[in-house]
Design a protein around this motif. Sequence first.
Motif, mmCIF file in Angstrom:
data_model
loop_
_atom_site.group_PDB
_atom_site.id
_atom_site.type_symbol
_atom_site.label_atom_id
_atom_site.label_comp_id
_atom_site.label_asym_id
_atom_site.label_seq_id
_atom_site.Cartn_x
_atom_site.Cartn_y
_atom_site.Cartn_z
ATOM 1 N N LEU A 23 2.761 11.517 -10.334
ATOM 2 C CA LEU A 23 1.357 12.649 -10.827
ATOM 3 C C LEU A 23 2.439 14.021 -9.778
ATOM 4 N N SER A 24 3.038 14.094 -9.595
ATOM 5 C CA SER A 24 3.475 15.563 -8.751
ATOM 6 C C SER A 24 4.401 15.856 -9.730
ATOM 7 N N SER A 25 5.334 14.930 -9.948
ATOM 8 C CA SER A 25 6.247 14.716 -10.468
ATOM 9 C C SER A 25 5.475 15.005 -12.974
ATOM 10 N N ARG A 26 4.233 14.789 -13.013
ATOM 11 C CA ARG A 26 3.638 14.585 -14.573
ATOM 12 C C ARG A 26 4.438 13.733 -14.929
ATOM 13 N N GLY A 27 5.111 12.459 -13.980
ATOM 14 C CA GLY A 27 5.544 11.869 -14.805
ATOM 15 C C GLY A 27 7.181 11.183 -15.576
ATOM 16 N N ARG A 28 7.883 12.824 -14.682
ATOM 17 C CA ARG A 28 8.839 13.657 -14.652
ATOM 18 C C ARG A 28 9.873 12.526 -14.122
ATOM 19 N N HIS A 29 9.911 12.074 -12.463
ATOM 20 C CA HIS A 29 10.957 11.184 -11.650
ATOM 21 C C HIS A 29 10.534 10.514 -11.981
ATOM 22 N N ILE A 30 11.983 9.287 -12.291
ATOM 23 C CA ILE A 30 12.478 7.712 -12.848
ATOM 24 C C ILE A 30 11.553 7.292 -12.105
ATOM 25 N N GLY A 31 11.649 6.960 -11.046
ATOM 26 C CA GLY A 31 11.229 6.199 -10.025
ATOM 27 C C GLY A 31 9.932 5.852 -9.772
ATOM 28 N N TRP A 32 9.371 7.051 -10.523
ATOM 29 C CA TRP A 32 7.959 6.482 -10.050
ATOM 30 C C TRP A 32 7.056 5.039 -10.672
ATOM 31 N N PRO A 33 7.709 3.985 -11.321
ATOM 32 C CA PRO A 33 7.848 3.559 -11.905
ATOM 33 C C PRO A 33 8.168 2.174 -11.608
ATOM 34 N N PHE A 34 9.422 2.220 -10.587
ATOM 35 C CA PHE A 34 10.031 1.163 -10.468
ATOM 36 C C PHE A 34 9.017 1.053 -8.547
ATOM 37 N N LEU A 35 9.184 2.748 -8.367
ATOM 38 C CA LEU A 35 8.745 2.434 -6.546
ATOM 39 C C LEU A 35 6.419 1.410 -6.918
ATOM 40 N N THR A 36 6.139 1.967 -8.401
ATOM 41 C CA THR A 36 4.670 1.471 -8.290
ATOM 42 C C THR A 36 5.027 -0.296 -8.293
ATOM 43 N N GLY A 37 5.816 -0.521 -9.008
ATOM 44 C CA GLY A 37 5.963 -2.071 -9.280
ATOM 45 C C GLY A 37 5.950 -2.716 -8.126
ATOM 46 N N ILE A 38 6.794 -2.085 -7.482
ATOM 47 C CA ILE A 38 7.126 -2.621 -5.899
ATOM 48 C C ILE A 38 5.710 -2.533 -4.570
ATOM 49 N N GLY A 39 5.306 -1.780 -5.028
ATOM 50 C CA GLY A 39 3.682 -1.984 -4.421
ATOM 51 C C GLY A 39 2.741 -2.778 -5.157
ATOM 52 N N LEU A 40 2.806 -2.613 -6.313
ATOM 53 C CA LEU A 40 1.791 -3.863 -7.087
ATOM 54 C C LEU A 40 2.395 -5.149 -7.048
ATOM 55 N N THR A 41 3.318 -4.991 -6.621
ATOM 56 C CA THR A 41 4.060 -6.698 -6.724
ATOM 57 C C THR A 41 3.611 -7.341 -4.546
ATOM 58 N N ALA A 42 4.383 -6.683 -4.060
ATOM 59 C CA ALA A 42 4.119 -6.848 -2.843
ATOM 60 C C ALA A 42 2.133 -6.953 -2.491
ATOM 61 N N ALA A 72 0.455 -1.100 0.161
ATOM 62 C CA ALA A 72 -0.333 0.390 0.132
ATOM 63 C C ALA A 72 0.951 1.161 0.239
ATOM 64 N N THR A 73 1.735 1.352 0.750
ATOM 65 C CA THR A 73 2.359 2.459 1.133
ATOM 66 C C THR A 73 2.893 2.784 -0.315
ATOM 67 N N PHE A 74 3.875 1.982 -0.962
ATOM 68 C CA PHE A 74 5.102 1.825 -1.725
ATOM 69 C C PHE A 74 3.922 1.955 -3.570
ATOM 70 N N THR A 75 3.081 1.801 -3.606
ATOM 71 C CA THR A 75 1.701 1.909 -4.474
ATOM 72 C C THR A 75 1.490 3.943 -4.308
ATOM 73 N N ALA A 76 1.105 3.885 -3.046
ATOM 74 C CA ALA A 76 0.602 5.594 -3.162
ATOM 75 C C ALA A 76 1.951 6.137 -3.449
ATOM 76 N N ILE A 77 2.909 5.833 -3.045
ATOM 77 C CA ILE A 77 4.113 6.828 -3.341
ATOM 78 C C ILE A 77 4.575 7.198 -4.419
ATOM 79 N N GLY A 78 4.031 5.480 -5.367
ATOM 80 C CA GLY A 78 4.267 5.930 -7.171
ATOM 81 C C GLY A 78 3.852 6.954 -7.439
ATOM 82 N N ALA A 79 2.106 6.238 -6.740
ATOM 83 C CA ALA A 79 1.821 7.179 -7.745
ATOM 84 C C ALA A 79 1.529 8.544 -7.618
ATOM 85 N N PHE A 80 2.053 8.617 -6.071
ATOM 86 C CA PHE A 80 2.132 10.032 -5.954
ATOM 87 C C PHE A 80 2.756 10.406 -6.270
ATOM 88 N N THR A 81 3.730 9.978 -7.192
ATOM 89 C CA THR A 81 5.515 10.550 -7.364
ATOM 90 C C THR A 81 5.162 10.037 -9.316
#
Length: 123
Positions: free
Chosen positions: A98-117, A87-96
Amino acid sequence: MSDGLLLTAALLLIVTSAVHSIVGERRLLGPVLARREGILKSSLARFVLRFAWHITSVAWAVIALILLALVLDPPAVRWWAAAATGATFTAIGAFTALSSRGRHIGWPFLTGIGLTALASLLA
């Protein structure tokens, strides 16, 4: 294993997490980010610095939840650890994203960690 010590550690993590975010924002991040020199001219760099600071506090809160689960229901720790992390990493990835408008390179990895968990809970 001492339940009292685990509860104390969890409480200390929650307090430390809150103080880290609140005091760090006021005394360190705010003043540093107000200076828009060098790398801090970039709005993305300022965002990443602030976000990374506060995400540390969130991570500590998740660890506190896992310690609390060790006390309250030891057999459920595996589930709570996966759920809290997911839940935490999915939220962090989504927030990252949205708030960076997709410019932060880490959002897919953060979201992927969360969804995988989270997916591990269904397997």
